[in-house]
Design a protein around this motif. Structure first.
Motif, PDB file in Angstrom:
ATOM      1  N   HIS A  17      -5.330 -61.761 -55.182  1.00 52.23           N
ATOM      2  CA  HIS A  17      -6.306 -62.252 -54.211  1.00 52.23           C
ATOM      3  C   HIS A  17      -6.266 -63.772 -54.127  1.00 52.23           C
ATOM      4  O   HIS A  17      -6.257 -64.344 -53.033  1.00 52.23           O
ATOM      5  CB  HIS A  17      -7.705 -61.770 -54.594  1.00 52.23           C
ATOM      6  CG  HIS A  17      -8.813 -62.453 -53.853  1.00 52.23           C
ATOM      7  ND1 HIS A  17      -9.438 -63.585 -54.339  1.00 52.23           N
ATOM      8  CD2 HIS A  17      -9.387 -62.182 -52.658  1.00 52.23           C
ATOM      9  CE1 HIS A  17     -10.361 -63.966 -53.467  1.00 52.23           C
ATOM     10  NE2 HIS A  17     -10.351 -63.140 -52.450  1.00 52.23           N
ATOM     11  N   ALA A  44     -12.898 -66.071 -47.884  1.00 57.06           N
ATOM     12  CA  ALA A  44     -12.513 -65.179 -48.974  1.00 57.06           C
ATOM     13  C   ALA A  44     -11.886 -65.922 -50.153  1.00 57.06           C
ATOM     14  O   ALA A  44     -11.503 -65.294 -51.132  1.00 57.06           O
ATOM     15  CB  ALA A  44     -11.544 -64.120 -48.469  1.00 57.06           C
ATOM     16  N   ARG A  45     -11.797 -67.237 -50.095  1.00 58.14           N
ATOM     17  CA  ARG A  45     -11.141 -67.993 -51.167  1.00 58.14           C
ATOM     18  C   ARG A  45     -11.999 -67.970 -52.436  1.00 58.14           C
ATOM     19  O   ARG A  45     -13.211 -67.716 -52.398  1.00 58.14           O
ATOM     20  CB  ARG A  45     -10.921 -69.443 -50.736  1.00 58.14           C
ATOM     21  CG  ARG A  45     -12.194 -70.281 -50.718  1.00 58.14           C
ATOM     22  CD  ARG A  45     -12.012 -71.636 -50.103  1.00 58.14           C
ATOM     23  NE  ARG A  45     -13.213 -72.439 -50.205  1.00 58.14           N
ATOM     24  CZ  ARG A  45     -14.268 -72.327 -49.415  1.00 58.14           C
ATOM     25  NH1 ARG A  45     -14.273 -71.433 -48.448  1.00 58.14           N
ATOM     26  NH2 ARG A  45     -15.326 -73.108 -49.599  1.00 58.14           N
ATOM     27  N   THR A  46     -11.362 -68.236 -53.555  1.00 47.55           N
ATOM     28  CA  THR A  46     -12.069 -68.366 -54.822  1.00 47.55           C
ATOM     29  C   THR A  46     -11.857 -69.776 -55.368  1.00 47.55           C
ATOM     30  O   THR A  46     -10.839 -70.421 -55.083  1.00 47.55           O
ATOM     31  CB  THR A  46     -11.587 -67.312 -55.829  1.00 47.55           C
ATOM     32  OG1 THR A  46     -12.357 -67.396 -57.024  1.00 47.55           O
ATOM     33  CG2 THR A  46     -10.120 -67.507 -56.183  1.00 47.55           C
ATOM     34  N   THR A 103     -14.449 -53.333 -45.535  1.00 47.06           N
ATOM     35  CA  THR A 103     -13.248 -54.135 -45.741  1.00 47.06           C
ATOM     36  C   THR A 103     -12.491 -54.323 -44.429  1.00 47.06           C
ATOM     37  O   THR A 103     -12.776 -53.673 -43.424  1.00 47.06           O
ATOM     38  CB  THR A 103     -12.307 -53.464 -46.756  1.00 47.06           C
ATOM     39  OG1 THR A 103     -11.799 -52.254 -46.187  1.00 47.06           O
ATOM     40  CG2 THR A 103     -13.037 -53.152 -48.055  1.00 47.06           C
ATOM     41  N   HIS A 148      -5.387 -65.625 -50.634  1.00 49.77           N
ATOM     42  CA  HIS A 148      -6.539 -66.167 -49.896  1.00 49.77           C
ATOM     43  C   HIS A 148      -6.789 -67.610 -50.338  1.00 49.77           C
ATOM     44  O   HIS A 148      -7.728 -67.898 -51.081  1.00 49.77           O
ATOM     45  CB  HIS A 148      -7.785 -65.310 -50.117  1.00 49.77           C
ATOM     46  CG  HIS A 148      -7.687 -63.957 -49.496  1.00 49.77           C
ATOM     47  ND1 HIS A 148      -7.061 -62.905 -50.124  1.00 49.77           N
ATOM     48  CD2 HIS A 148      -8.125 -63.487 -48.304  1.00 49.77           C
ATOM     49  CE1 HIS A 148      -7.130 -61.839 -49.348  1.00 49.77           C
ATOM     50  NE2 HIS A 148      -7.759 -62.163 -48.246  1.00 49.77           N
ATOM     51  N   ALA A 194     -11.808 -59.306 -51.424  1.00 54.08           N
ATOM     52  CA  ALA A 194     -12.043 -60.293 -50.363  1.00 54.08           C
ATOM     53  C   ALA A 194     -13.379 -60.041 -49.686  1.00 54.08           C
ATOM     54  O   ALA A 194     -14.130 -60.992 -49.392  1.00 54.08           O
ATOM     55  CB  ALA A 194     -10.906 -60.244 -49.344  1.00 54.08           C
ATOM     56  N   THR A 253     -13.820 -65.544 -59.521  1.00 55.47           N
ATOM     57  CA  THR A 253     -13.488 -64.132 -59.643  1.00 55.47           C
ATOM     58  C   THR A 253     -13.048 -63.841 -61.069  1.00 55.47           C
ATOM     59  O   THR A 253     -12.233 -64.570 -61.640  1.00 55.47           O
ATOM     60  CB  THR A 253     -12.381 -63.735 -58.656  1.00 55.47           C
ATOM     61  OG1 THR A 253     -11.266 -64.621 -58.798  1.00 55.47           O
ATOM     62  CG2 THR A 253     -12.888 -63.811 -57.220  1.00 55.47           C
ATOM     63  N   THR A 282     -10.555 -70.420 -46.149  1.00 57.19           N
ATOM     64  CA  THR A 282     -11.092 -69.133 -45.736  1.00 57.19           C
ATOM     65  C   THR A 282     -12.331 -68.781 -46.557  1.00 57.19           C
ATOM     66  O   THR A 282     -12.488 -69.212 -47.709  1.00 57.19           O
ATOM     67  CB  THR A 282     -10.055 -68.024 -45.909  1.00 57.19           C
ATOM     68  OG1 THR A 282      -9.848 -67.791 -47.300  1.00 57.19           O
ATOM     69  CG2 THR A 282      -8.730 -68.404 -45.253  1.00 57.19           C
ATOM     70  N   GLU A 330     -16.438 -62.764 -49.668  1.00 59.20           N
ATOM     71  CA  GLU A 330     -17.031 -63.199 -48.401  1.00 59.20           C
ATOM     72  C   GLU A 330     -18.537 -62.936 -48.395  1.00 59.20           C
ATOM     73  O   GLU A 330     -19.323 -63.770 -47.919  1.00 59.20           O
ATOM     74  CB  GLU A 330     -16.362 -62.479 -47.235  1.00 59.20           C
ATOM     75  CG  GLU A 330     -14.937 -62.953 -46.971  1.00 59.20           C
ATOM     76  CD  GLU A 330     -14.256 -62.147 -45.888  1.00 59.20           C
ATOM     77  OE1 GLU A 330     -14.832 -61.111 -45.454  1.00 59.20           O
ATOM     78  OE2 GLU A 330     -13.146 -62.531 -45.461  1.00 59.20           O
TER      79      GLU A 330
END
Length: 275
Positions: free
Chosen positions: A133, A143-145, A28, A137, A104, A120, A141, A108
């Motif tokens: 999250h 890490a986006r959903t 992480t 995020h 995240a 998610t 990025t 990723e």
């Protein structure tokens, strides 16, 4: 924790982690090592993945997590992981605060596997984490959903209105409780209070739009009564964003209570929402 209606559980099968599963250790942003696994799934298309965030005291090898992953694999690839302080992951649980960094890292990694669409799905503590999250995020990025599902999630922090939540607070806040958590529940809990207090789930919801959001909650949840999901849905509507709310008759709490039929409906929703 309670379970859902018996008729939803009939015919349920729990698949173990198989030879098709890729098992890795993720790191992480704050340096905690997280145990994670990927199953390619049985759905055509191959560009959608569901990242499953378990509840407090769970981990990726628990039967109820494996069962949910097995159902979701009929609709998408699936990434499961153990939050910090749980299972084989390192660190100690902060009960929903820094767990956002664990999610995240899992998202990723899912994108690094080639998935273009990520949904998610979080249960209980994991439900609060997927909401925070998604709020934190956004944009382009990695890490986006692309869509969010929160199942049995709290709306606000420090809730003690039910007996199960009072017991949970004892486990988290008392030295003896944390020892019970470690020895009896297999969960290592951080001893310090939140500082600062993280953005709450209900404060996070208005920031998620335009990402599609589904809130799922049982009307017999012994931890969080139905005012929690209603608060979350109202917070989304107040900002003109909106969220889909499913109040499930007879359902208890989180992964244990989510029958295969409900999990399949969530899988269908995820496949349609992340277009």
């Amino acid at each position: 924790m309670s379970r859902g209606p018996a008729d939803e559980r009939r015919g349920s099968s729990v698949r173990p982690i198989t030879e098709r599963t890729l098992r890795v250790t993720l790191r992480t942003q704050d340096g905690v090592f997280i145990d994670a696994a990927h199953e390619p799934g049985n759905s055509p298309g191959g560009d959608l993945v569901i990242v499953l965030a378990h509840g407090f005291t769970g981990d990726l090898e628990r039967p109820h997590v494996r069962r949910a992953a097995s159902v979701f694999a009929q609709y998408a690839g699936v990434v499961t992981f153990s939050f910090r302080g749980h299972g084989r992951s390192g660190g100690r649980s902060t009960v929903g605060d820094r767990e956002v960094l664990d999610l995240a890292a899992a998202v990723e990694w899912a994108r690094s596997l080639g998935y273009a669409r990520v949904v998610t799905v979080g249960f209980s503590m994991g439900g609060s984490v997927v909401l925070r999250h998604a709020a934190l995020h956004r944009g382009r990025t990695e890490a986006r959903t692309d869509a969010v599902v929160a199942v049995s999630a709290p709306a606000r922090w420090f809730y003690r209105g039910t007996a199960p939540m009072r017991r949970l607070h004892w486990v988290v806040t008392r030295p003896t409780g944390r020892m019970v958590g470690r020895l009896g529940l297999g969960t290592r809990i951080h001893p310090h209070d939140w500082d600062p207090i993280p953005l709450s789930p209900v404060e996070s919801v208005p920031l998620i739009a335009p990402t599609p959001l589904l809130i799922v909650h049982g009307d017999r949840d012994p931890y969080f009564p139905v005012d929690h999901p209603r608060m979350l849905a109202e917070a989304a509507s107040a900002q003109g964003a909106g969220a889909e709310l499913w109040l499930e008759d007879g359902m208890g709490h989180a992964e244990h209570a989510a029958g295969d039929a409900l999990l399949a409906r969530i899988g269908e929703w995820a496949r349609g929402a992340a277009q």
